[in-house]
Design a protein around this motif. Structure first.
Motif, PDB file in Angstrom:
ATOM      1  N   ARG A  63       2.868   5.203  50.047  1.00 10.20           N
ATOM      2  CA  ARG A  63       1.992   4.198  50.637  1.00 10.20           C
ATOM      3  C   ARG A  63       2.807   3.009  51.109  1.00 10.20           C
ATOM      4  NH1 ARG A  63      -2.892   0.940  47.534  1.00 10.20           N
ATOM      5  NH2 ARG A  63      -4.287   0.712  49.323  1.00 10.20           N
ATOM      6  N   ASN A  64       2.444   2.460  52.246  1.00  9.60           N
ATOM      7  CA  ASN A  64       3.156   1.299  52.777  1.00  9.60           C
ATOM      8  C   ASN A  64       2.807   0.066  51.940  1.00  9.60           C
ATOM      9  OD1 ASN A  64       4.213  -0.835  54.340  1.00  9.60           O
ATOM     10  ND2 ASN A  64       3.896   0.310  56.228  1.00  9.60           N
ATOM     11  N   PRO A  65       3.797  -0.622  51.377  1.00  9.95           N
ATOM     12  CA  PRO A  65       3.510  -1.796  50.554  1.00  9.95           C
ATOM     13  C   PRO A  65       3.161  -3.053  51.357  1.00  9.95           C
ATOM     14  CG  PRO A  65       5.869  -1.432  50.653  1.00  9.95           C
ATOM     15  CD  PRO A  65       5.228  -0.269  51.351  1.00  9.95           C
ATOM     16  N   CYS A  66       3.294  -2.973  52.683  1.00 11.77           N
ATOM     17  CA  CYS A  66       2.909  -4.125  53.520  1.00 11.77           C
ATOM     18  C   CYS A  66       1.403  -4.083  53.724  1.00 11.77           C
ATOM     19  CB  CYS A  66       3.645  -4.086  54.863  1.00 11.77           C
ATOM     20  SG  CYS A  66       5.417  -4.360  54.727  1.00 11.77           S
ATOM     21  N   ARG A  67       0.669  -4.806  52.902  1.00 13.28           N
ATOM     22  CA  ARG A  67      -0.783  -4.713  52.902  1.00 13.28           C
ATOM     23  C   ARG A  67      -1.438  -6.093  52.913  1.00 13.28           C
ATOM     24  NH1 ARG A  67      -1.374   0.447  52.271  1.00 13.28           N
ATOM     25  NH2 ARG A  67      -3.631   0.269  52.315  1.00 13.28           N
ATOM     26  N   ILE A  68      -0.765  -7.060  53.499  1.00 11.47           N
ATOM     27  CA  ILE A  68      -1.295  -8.422  53.536  1.00 11.47           C
ATOM     28  C   ILE A  68      -2.179  -8.581  54.774  1.00 11.47           C
ATOM     29  CG2 ILE A  68      -0.742 -10.876  53.534  1.00 11.47           C
ATOM     30  CD1 ILE A  68       2.025 -10.122  52.449  1.00 11.47           C
ATOM     31  N   SER A  69      -3.445  -8.814  54.561  1.00 16.26           N
ATOM     32  CA  SER A  69      -4.382  -8.952  55.675  1.00 16.26           C
ATOM     33  C   SER A  69      -4.013 -10.138  56.560  1.00 16.26           C
ATOM     34  CB  SER A  69      -5.807  -9.129  55.146  1.00 16.26           C
ATOM     35  OG  SER A  69      -6.721  -9.300  56.199  1.00 16.26           O
ATOM     36  N   SER A 128       8.757 -10.804  61.615  1.00 16.50           N
ATOM     37  CA  SER A 128       9.524 -10.158  60.551  1.00 16.50           C
ATOM     38  C   SER A 128       8.647  -9.206  59.749  1.00 16.50           C
ATOM     39  CB  SER A 128      10.126 -11.229  59.626  1.00 16.50           C
ATOM     40  OG  SER A 128      10.952 -12.123  60.344  1.00 16.50           O
ATOM     41  N   TYR A 129       7.420  -9.625  59.466  1.00 21.22           N
ATOM     42  CA  TYR A 129       6.493  -8.777  58.717  1.00 21.22           C
ATOM     43  C   TYR A 129       6.179  -7.505  59.506  1.00 21.22           C
ATOM     44  CZ  TYR A 129       2.283  -7.320  56.204  1.00 21.22           C
ATOM     45  OH  TYR A 129       1.349  -6.598  55.502  1.00 21.22           O
ATOM     46  N   ARG A 130       5.986  -7.638  60.819  1.00 24.75           N
ATOM     47  CA  ARG A 130       5.680  -6.468  61.640  1.00 24.75           C
ATOM     48  C   ARG A 130       6.835  -5.475  61.646  1.00 24.75           C
ATOM     49  NH1 ARG A 130       3.499 -10.318  65.269  1.00 24.75           N
ATOM     50  NH2 ARG A 130       5.253 -10.063  66.699  1.00 24.75           N
ATOM     51  N   VAL A 131       8.061  -5.989  61.716  1.00 20.68           N
ATOM     52  CA  VAL A 131       9.225  -5.095  61.701  1.00 20.68           C
ATOM     53  C   VAL A 131       9.328  -4.376  60.358  1.00 20.68           C
ATOM     54  CG1 VAL A 131      11.749  -5.006  61.784  1.00 20.68           C
ATOM     55  CG2 VAL A 131      10.508  -6.435  63.418  1.00 20.68           C
ATOM     56  N   TYR A 144      16.148 -12.266  58.085  1.00 19.97           N
ATOM     57  CA  TYR A 144      14.939 -12.467  57.294  1.00 19.97           C
ATOM     58  C   TYR A 144      14.543 -11.315  56.377  1.00 19.97           C
ATOM     59  CZ  TYR A 144      14.590 -16.077  60.842  1.00 19.97           C
ATOM     60  OH  TYR A 144      14.877 -17.132  61.667  1.00 19.97           O
ATOM     61  N   ILE A 145      15.001 -10.095  56.649  1.00 17.94           N
ATOM     62  CA  ILE A 145      14.552  -8.947  55.851  1.00 17.94           C
ATOM     63  C   ILE A 145      15.633  -8.433  54.905  1.00 17.94           C
ATOM     64  CG2 ILE A 145      13.645  -6.596  55.955  1.00 17.94           C
ATOM     65  CD1 ILE A 145      12.341  -7.283  58.606  1.00 17.94           C
ATOM     66  N   LYS A 146      16.822  -8.176  55.426  1.00 15.46           N
ATOM     67  CA  LYS A 146      17.884  -7.611  54.595  1.00 15.46           C
ATOM     68  C   LYS A 146      18.320  -8.516  53.440  1.00 15.46           C
ATOM     69  CE  LYS A 146      20.073  -4.232  57.637  1.00 15.46           C
ATOM     70  NZ  LYS A 146      21.337  -3.843  58.293  1.00 15.46           N
ATOM     71  N   PRO A 147      18.319  -9.852  53.593  1.00 16.94           N
ATOM     72  CA  PRO A 147      18.718 -10.664  52.440  1.00 16.94           C
ATOM     73  C   PRO A 147      17.877 -10.404  51.193  1.00 16.94           C
ATOM     74  CG  PRO A 147      18.769 -11.997  54.422  1.00 16.94           C
ATOM     75  CD  PRO A 147      18.142 -10.674  54.809  1.00 16.94           C
ATOM     76  N   THR A 148      16.636  -9.967  51.367  1.00 14.92           N
ATOM     77  CA  THR A 148      15.759  -9.683  50.228  1.00 14.92           C
ATOM     78  C   THR A 148      15.746  -8.206  49.853  1.00 14.92           C
ATOM     79  OG1 THR A 148      14.321 -11.557  50.754  1.00 14.92           O
ATOM     80  CG2 THR A 148      13.382  -9.826  49.363  1.00 14.92           C
ATOM     81  N   PHE A 149      15.646  -7.328  50.855  1.00 14.59           N
ATOM     82  CA  PHE A 149      15.440  -5.909  50.573  1.00 14.59           C
ATOM     83  C   PHE A 149      16.639  -5.015  50.898  1.00 14.59           C
ATOM     84  CE2 PHE A 149      11.168  -7.578  51.850  1.00 14.59           C
ATOM     85  CZ  PHE A 149      10.580  -7.510  50.598  1.00 14.59           C
ATOM     86  N   ARG A 207       6.317  -7.638  45.832  1.00 15.29           N
ATOM     87  CA  ARG A 207       7.589  -8.120  46.376  1.00 15.29           C
ATOM     88  C   ARG A 207       7.437  -8.539  47.838  1.00 15.29           C
ATOM     89  NH1 ARG A 207      12.819  -4.861  45.834  1.00 15.29           N
ATOM     90  NH2 ARG A 207      13.632  -6.936  46.362  1.00 15.29           N
ATOM     91  N   VAL A 208       6.622  -7.806  48.582  1.00 15.67           N
ATOM     92  CA  VAL A 208       6.395  -8.172  49.987  1.00 15.67           C
ATOM     93  C   VAL A 208       5.687  -9.521  50.068  1.00 15.67           C
ATOM     94  CG1 VAL A 208       5.163  -7.547  52.101  1.00 15.67           C
ATOM     95  CG2 VAL A 208       6.398  -5.789  50.807  1.00 15.67           C
ATOM     96  N   ARG A 209       4.688  -9.728  49.206  1.00 14.50           N
ATOM     97  CA  ARG A 209       3.973 -11.004  49.211  1.00 14.50           C
ATOM     98  C   ARG A 209       4.923 -12.150  48.849  1.00 14.50           C
ATOM     99  NH1 ARG A 209       0.073  -7.860  46.484  1.00 14.50           N
ATOM    100  NH2 ARG A 209       0.671  -8.797  44.482  1.00 14.50           N
ATOM    101  N   SER A 210       5.751 -11.930  47.848  1.00 16.07           N
ATOM    102  CA  SER A 210       6.692 -12.956  47.424  1.00 16.07           C
ATOM    103  C   SER A 210       7.707 -13.267  48.524  1.00 16.07           C
ATOM    104  CB  SER A 210       7.423 -12.496  46.158  1.00 16.07           C
ATOM    105  OG  SER A 210       8.401 -13.431  45.761  1.00 16.07           O
ATOM    106  N   TRP A 211       8.179 -12.222  49.194  1.00 15.93           N
ATOM    107  CA  TRP A 211       9.136 -12.400  50.304  1.00 15.93           C
ATOM    108  C   TRP A 211       8.522 -13.225  51.434  1.00 15.93           C
ATOM    109  CZ3 TRP A 211       7.965  -9.708  54.989  1.00 15.93           C
ATOM    110  CH2 TRP A 211       8.906  -9.876  56.007  1.00 15.93           C
TER     111      TRP A 211
END
Length: 402
Positions: free
Chosen positions: A158-164, A139-142, A101-106, A118-122
């Motif tokens: 800054r961490n780009p994972c910022r989705i509430s 997957s988001y937590r990892v 779930y993560i490496k195919p995109t990033f 990009r995180v939101r789109s993923w």
């Protein structure tokens, strides 16, 4: 190539390029050599402001080497996994999440190009692709944990994972069996697993904890089982004995008196000999395996004669799992008036408040919880219920000699 228009400053410098835009240069905090800024600016004032802010970041220790973020994310994630000291089972799960779930995109790009957009789109792509919400949350937590380490290592600011709320996992409600349903499954399952079903419901241990139980872990007189270890079954089929998930997992748990009698019979006929002998073993004398037990469990559900539509309709689940016995037992314990801390003790869960790790629940209260569960059993089965004798397997001699 720059023209001669420049401006010497106390910190760094600004100069106008042939294009008309302005560039900043500043001393690298690590080497002292001048290095150009990452972008150019339309006016001299904009460039001077950027240089002033950059100087402030350096003085406050907030400067990040722009080249550091060029580290490949896939390689950084692999190193992150190796450095975590994770258990074999957890490592296996994380590797699967990364691979699927993560490496195919990033995975093929640098850490620095992972932006909030990009995180939101993923994440949206995973959900639209019908990946389960719980898996997307994992997957988001990892990803978030890996990128927090990238921040700590100075690769990004800054961490780009910022989705509430994206890390929250809304687990589906699981079925709660009645005491009668628990005993119906226990009666229908292979005799060597009867006590396992009852213990799962009324002591609420996990399957891996049962698989690692030894005779010396059970105090039949006091009605206590002590959890000291657990068995992990990897996808490769390898079995490993490990410590429980957390310090809270090492715990004594009281169980009802009726179950003590069931365990006595079980140990007589099916348990291994000696203090270190396993309490529960497979049909060929080896360790229990979750993968093999699944068929035994589903067969017992079918033979129990119970209409499971009620339990599944109330929870919205499409099946009854062995782990639902643990959920059932925890619900029964809560119904006896057990506090949150007492429930967490029985379940072997840690708390967010580290101080609770040093608080020990009184054994008397745990016995009361088990006593309340015993009352539920007696009420459902009848106080005068005649206890069945040892269930003999086909071809097994009658121990009475008859």
């Amino acid at each position: 190539m720059a023209n001669s228009k420049g401006n010497r400053r106390r910190f760094g410098s600004v100069r106008q390029l042939r294009s008309g835009r302005w560039q900043i240069r500043y001393p690298d905090p690590e080497t002292g050599l001048l290095r150009p800024g990452e972008e150019t600016y339309p006016t001299k004032t904009d460039a001077e402001i950027a240089l002033t802010l950059l100087e402030a970041d350096i003085k406050r220790g907030r400067w990040v080497d722009p080249d550091a973020g060029q580290v490949n994310f896939g390689e950084f994630a692999d190193a992150w996994l190796k450095e975590r000291g994770l258990s074999d089972r957890t490592l296996e799960r994380y590797e699967g999440v990364l691979r699927l779930y993560i490496k195919p995109t990033f995975g093929s790009g640098p850490v620095a190009v992972i932006t909030p957009a990009r995180v939101r789109s993923w994440r949206t792509g995973l959900l639209d692709g019908e990946v389960g919400p719980a898996t997307v949350a994992k997957s988001y937590r990892v990803l978030r944990a890996i990128l927090y380490t990238a921040v700590d290592d100075g690769l990004i600011t800054r961490n780009p994972c910022r989705i509430s709320g994206a890390a929250a996992e809304d687990s589906a409600e699981r079925p709660v069996l009645t005491v009668q349903e628990v005993y119906a499954v226990a009666a229908a399952i292979e005799p060597r697993y009867r006590a396992l079903v009852l213990m799962a419901a009324f002591s609420t241990l996990r399957f891996g904890e049962f698989a690692a139980l030894q005779r010396r872990d059970i105090d039949l007189e006091r009605g206590i089982v002590r959890v000291r270890r657990a068995q992990a079954e990897l996808q490769t089929g390898t079995l490993k004995i490990k410590n429980p998930k957390s310090a809270a997992g090492v715990r004594p748990v009281a169980f009802p008196a009726s179950i003590a009698a069931e365990l006595t019979e079980h140990l007589r006929w099916f348990g291994e000999d000696g203090p270190s002998g396993l309490v529960f073993v497979g049909p060929r004398g080896g360790r229990m395996r979750r993968s093999n037990f699944h068929n035994v469990w589903t067969t017992a559900l079918q033979k129990s004669g119970v209409d499971w539509s009620r339990a599944m309709a109330e929870s919205g689940a499409d099946s009854i799992r062995f782990h639902d016995l643990r959920h059932t037992g925890n619900t029964l314990a809560a119904d006896t008036g057990a506090s949150t801390r007492e429930l967490m003790h029985r379940m072997g869960h840690s708390t967010m408040d580290a101080a609770l790790r040093y608080q020990h629940m009184r054994g008397e209260r745990d016995q009361l919880i088990a006593g309340g569960m015993e009352s539920a059993i007696r009420k459902a089965q009848g106080k005068g219920r005649k206890r069945a004798g040892k269930p003999r397997l086909a071809g097994e001699p009658d121990p009475s000699g008859a």
